[in-house]
Design an enzyme around this catalytic site. Structure first.
Site, PDB file in Angstrom:
ATOM      1  N   ASP A  33       0.853  -1.180   0.000  1.00 33.43           N
ATOM      2  CA  ASP A  33       0.000   0.000   0.000  1.00 33.43           C
ATOM      3  C   ASP A  33       0.896   1.239   0.000  1.00 33.43           C
ATOM      4  OD1 ASP A  33       0.897   0.298   2.583  1.00 33.43           O
ATOM      5  OD2 ASP A  33      -1.032  -0.079   3.533  1.00 33.43           O
TER       6      ASP A  33
ATOM      7  N   ASP B  49      -7.885  -7.339   0.152  1.00 32.75           N
ATOM      8  CA  ASP B  49      -6.966  -7.594   1.263  1.00 32.75           C
ATOM      9  C   ASP B  49      -7.708  -7.232   2.537  1.00 32.75           C
ATOM     10  OD1 ASP B  49      -6.602  -4.518   0.924  1.00 32.75           O
ATOM     11  OD2 ASP B  49      -5.658  -4.993   2.834  1.00 32.75           O
TER      12      ASP B  49
ATOM     13  N   CYS C 277     -13.453 -27.899   5.653  1.00 34.16           N
ATOM     14  CA  CYS C 277     -12.170 -27.226   5.431  1.00 34.16           C
ATOM     15  C   CYS C 277     -11.051 -28.238   5.244  1.00 34.16           C
ATOM     16  CB  CYS C 277     -11.851 -26.301   6.610  1.00 34.16           C
ATOM     17  SG  CYS C 277     -10.275 -25.441   6.419  1.00 34.16           S
TER      18      CYS C 277
ATOM     19  N   CYS D  35      -7.728 -27.491   5.554  1.00 29.35           N
ATOM     20  CA  CYS D  35      -6.456 -27.010   6.110  1.00 29.35           C
ATOM     21  C   CYS D  35      -5.876 -28.006   7.111  1.00 29.35           C
ATOM     22  CB  CYS D  35      -6.634 -25.629   6.750  1.00 29.35           C
ATOM     23  SG  CYS D  35      -7.211 -25.649   8.463  1.00 29.35           S
TER      24      CYS D  35
ATOM     25  N   CYS E 139      -7.647 -28.116  10.589  1.00 27.15           N
ATOM     26  CA  CYS E 139      -8.884 -28.905  10.606  1.00 27.15           C
ATOM     27  C   CYS E 139      -8.617 -30.397  10.414  1.00 27.15           C
ATOM     28  CB  CYS E 139      -9.862 -28.387   9.559  1.00 27.15           C
ATOM     29  SG  CYS E 139     -10.525 -26.765   9.984  1.00 27.15           S
TER      30      CYS E 139
ATOM     31  N   HIS F  37      -6.000 -21.661   9.828  1.00 27.38           N
ATOM     32  CA  HIS F  37      -7.334 -22.053   9.360  1.00 27.38           C
ATOM     33  C   HIS F  37      -8.044 -20.882   8.680  1.00 27.38           C
ATOM     34  CE1 HIS F  37     -11.484 -23.269   9.111  1.00 27.38           C
ATOM     35  NE2 HIS F  37     -11.775 -22.122   9.719  1.00 27.38           N
TER      36      HIS F  37
HETATM   37 ZN   LIG Z   1      -9.479 -25.334   8.515  1.00 29.45          ZN
END
Ligand SMILES: [Zn+2]
Length: 377
Positions: free
Chosen positions: A93, A271, A309, A311, A314, A340
């Site tokens: 930025d 963002d 999810c 990830c 998880c 996560h």
């Molecule tokens: Zn997750």
């Protein structure tokens, strides 16, 4: 020859688009969410983990980095990519927004903003030219024009005057960026549309920016407290005022339902600190809405944060364990929760890209809102 900057739109569905931005340090799939790496780090995450969540690009903050460790020092150490070990694109930025929100004793003139550091009280000056220089020293891939972002609730004549100055600063940013030699040959410059919630001012701003010419166009001055309804009302016209063949970036947004509504209205890039900041505060985003892991109802819950999810958090840890870590203020809790949340945002972006590509975005958005907001059809 690698492309400096190209934007290919692969599919459109209503106002939504999906595509690829090609840059020398890698491709950016759009719609894209950029995790925020304020002080040369996405807080509580290693860069390789950020990448593993599916992020193609991250954001760095000029204001923070110019104060600590300093742009000249980062340049001396080989640039921001090498310094923080992230070798894909970085958007920086301009410092304009944060200097107005964080610093002390500001003096705003046509030349720029004089201010004192919130860290040590030292005196600094940010101008369009200095902002371009700092972003060049950092080695930014996508440089943002230096602008002023007034509060949306200011009188119209103040908003108009501020926007006009930001457009003069946009031209000075363009000239400063173009004078950057080798850096200008491998990076891109985005202009920032201002004009708050006013359609006419937004159009004037868009036309002035288009006349100057930028690689992409940001929609600035939203997500500053106006509320989702007013933001969406502005996004009903603002993206369409910007060049159709260039990426459109909505700065500082937002909640998952903000992202879906903005993509629906033609935005390509986002963002926000929300997924990382919330992760540190015990809040997890799920397809069924946000949950707060401090809540005692998770103390013996052996399910993952989100059953859909993909990830690592998880795949490995239970809500009960995360509840314990968060309650105990363990650092690992912030790390796993952030991982996560960033992964959830990236899965949301991927789901939107797939839905647009397959021409079923309206149905996707309706399903998303039903599950996430609990809104029936
Ligand atoms: Zn997750």
């Amino acid at each position: 020859m690698t492309t400096r900057f190209a934007f290919d739109i692969h599919a459109r569905d209503g106002a939504a688009r999906t595509g690829t931005i090609s840059m020398m340090r890698g491709d950016i799939r759009t719609p894209a969410f950029m995790p925020v790496g304020t002080a040369a780090t996405v807080k509580a995450m290693k860069p390789e983990t950020v990448r593993k969540t599916g992020a193609d690009i991250i954001l760095g903050n000029t204001y923070h980095l110019m104060l600590r460790p300093g742009a000249e020092r980062v340049a001396k150490l080989g640039g921001l990519h090498k310094f923080m070990n992230w070798h894909r694109p970085i958007l920086t930025d301009s410092g304009g927004y944060q200097v107005m929100s964080l610093s002390d004793l500001r003096k705003l003139t046509e030349k720029g903003v004089e201010f004192r550091s919130h860290i040590d009280g030292s005196k600094h000056m940010l101008t369009p030219e200095r902002s371009m220089e700092i972003q060049r020293l950092l080695g930014s891939d996508i440089v943002m024009a230096f602008d002023e972002c007034p509060r949306a609730d200011r009188p119209r004549d103040e908003i108009a005057a501020s926007m006009e100055m930001s457009m003069r600063w946009a031209k000075r940013s363009r000239d400063g960026f173009d004078a950057g030699g080798e850096h200008a040959e491998r990076s891109a410059l985005f202009g920032i549309q201002q004009g708050a919630l006013d359609e006419e001012l937004r159009k004037i701003s868009a036309d002035k920016l288009t006349d100057i010419g930028f690689d992409g166009y940001a929609i600035g001055g939203l997500a500053v407290g106006e509320g989702q309804e007013a933001m969406f009302a502005t996004l009903d016209f603002a993206p369409g005022q910007l060049p159709e063949d260039r990426p459109r970036y909505l700065m500082g947004v937002g909640k998952p339902d903000d992202l879906v509504g903005a993509v629906e209205r033609g935005v390509d890039m986002f963002d926000c600190v929300l997924p990382s900041r919330s992760g540190r505060n015990g809040q997890a985003f799920t397809w069924n809405g946000p949950i707060n892991l401090r809540n005692a109802r998770f103390a013996e819950d052996q399910e993952p944060l989100d059953s859909r999810c993909k990830c690592d958090t998880c795949g490995t840890y239970s809500r009960a364990y995360l509840h314990h870590l968060v309650k105990s203020q363990e650092i690992l809790g912030a790390m796993l929760m952030t991982e996560h949340n960033i992964a959830f945002y990236q899965q949301l972006m991927q789901a939107m890209r797939d839905a647009i590509g397959e021409g079923r975005f309206a149905a996707f958005a309706a399903d998303f809102r039903r599950d996430y907001l609990g809104q029936g059809d």
